[in-house]
Design a protein around this motif. Structure first.
Motif, PDB file in Angstrom:
ATOM      1  N   ILE A 247      90.432 108.530  -6.102  1.00 30.13           N
ATOM      2  CA  ILE A 247      91.679 108.793  -5.379  1.00 30.13           C
ATOM      3  C   ILE A 247      92.025 110.278  -5.462  1.00 30.13           C
ATOM      4  N   ALA A 248      91.868 110.864  -6.648  1.00 27.64           N
ATOM      5  CA  ALA A 248      92.172 112.290  -6.813  1.00 27.64           C
ATOM      6  C   ALA A 248      91.237 113.155  -5.973  1.00 27.64           C
ATOM      7  N   SER A 249      89.953 112.786  -5.895  1.00 21.75           N
ATOM      8  CA  SER A 249      89.030 113.586  -5.090  1.00 21.75           C
ATOM      9  C   SER A 249      89.327 113.425  -3.597  1.00 21.75           C
ATOM     10  N   ALA A 250      89.729 112.229  -3.175  1.00 14.15           N
ATOM     11  CA  ALA A 250      90.102 112.022  -1.772  1.00 14.15           C
ATOM     12  C   ALA A 250      91.347 112.840  -1.428  1.00 14.15           C
ATOM     13  N   TYR A 251      92.316 112.844  -2.314  1.00 14.95           N
ATOM     14  CA  TYR A 251      93.543 113.615  -2.116  1.00 14.95           C
ATOM     15  C   TYR A 251      93.236 115.108  -2.040  1.00 14.95           C
TER      16      TYR A 251
END
Length: 121
Positions: A71-75
């Motif tokens: 999720i953090a990398s997508a954000y």
């Protein structure tokens, strides 16, 4: 450091889409439906993953199954594409693009000259 929830991440991406791409709509789902084609394929895929994670985050049993690193990398991928560079950043990026193109052209010409010299011997 404060903890940013998945919903806040989705709202940030939706807000940046509204500002940067001028897409109207309520929330990330509608903005992706209306203007997802304006995003590169990889960024659109990451935004869709963020939307899917936001929907799963609302269900307590599914919240534990979320991959926080993904999720953090997508954000981060969405932010990197949607954040405006500013005038100085755009000029620097343009200068580096021109320099890169010129460097590649010089390299290609030198490689061709070396190949011709070797072929003539």
């Amino acid at each position: 450091m404060s903890v940013v929830t998945v919903t806040e991440m989705a709202d940030d991406v939706a807000g940046l889409m509204a500002v940067r791409l001028r897409i109207r709509g309520q929330g990330l789902a509608e903005k992706l439906r209306r203007g997802g084609r304006l995003l590169p394929r990889k960024v659109r895929r990451e935004a869709e993953y963020l939307l899917h994670a936001c929907e799963q985050d609302r269900i307590p049993k599914l919240r534990m199954q979320l991959d926080q690193d993904r999720i953090a990398s997508a954000y981060q991928a969405c932010l990197t594409h949607l954040k405006p560079l500013g005038a100085a950043g755009r000029r620097r990026a343009l200068f580096l693009d021109v320099l890169e193109s010129a460097g590649f052209a010089v390299f290609a010409i030198l490689a061709a000259v070396v190949l011709i010299v070797i072929w003539r011997l």
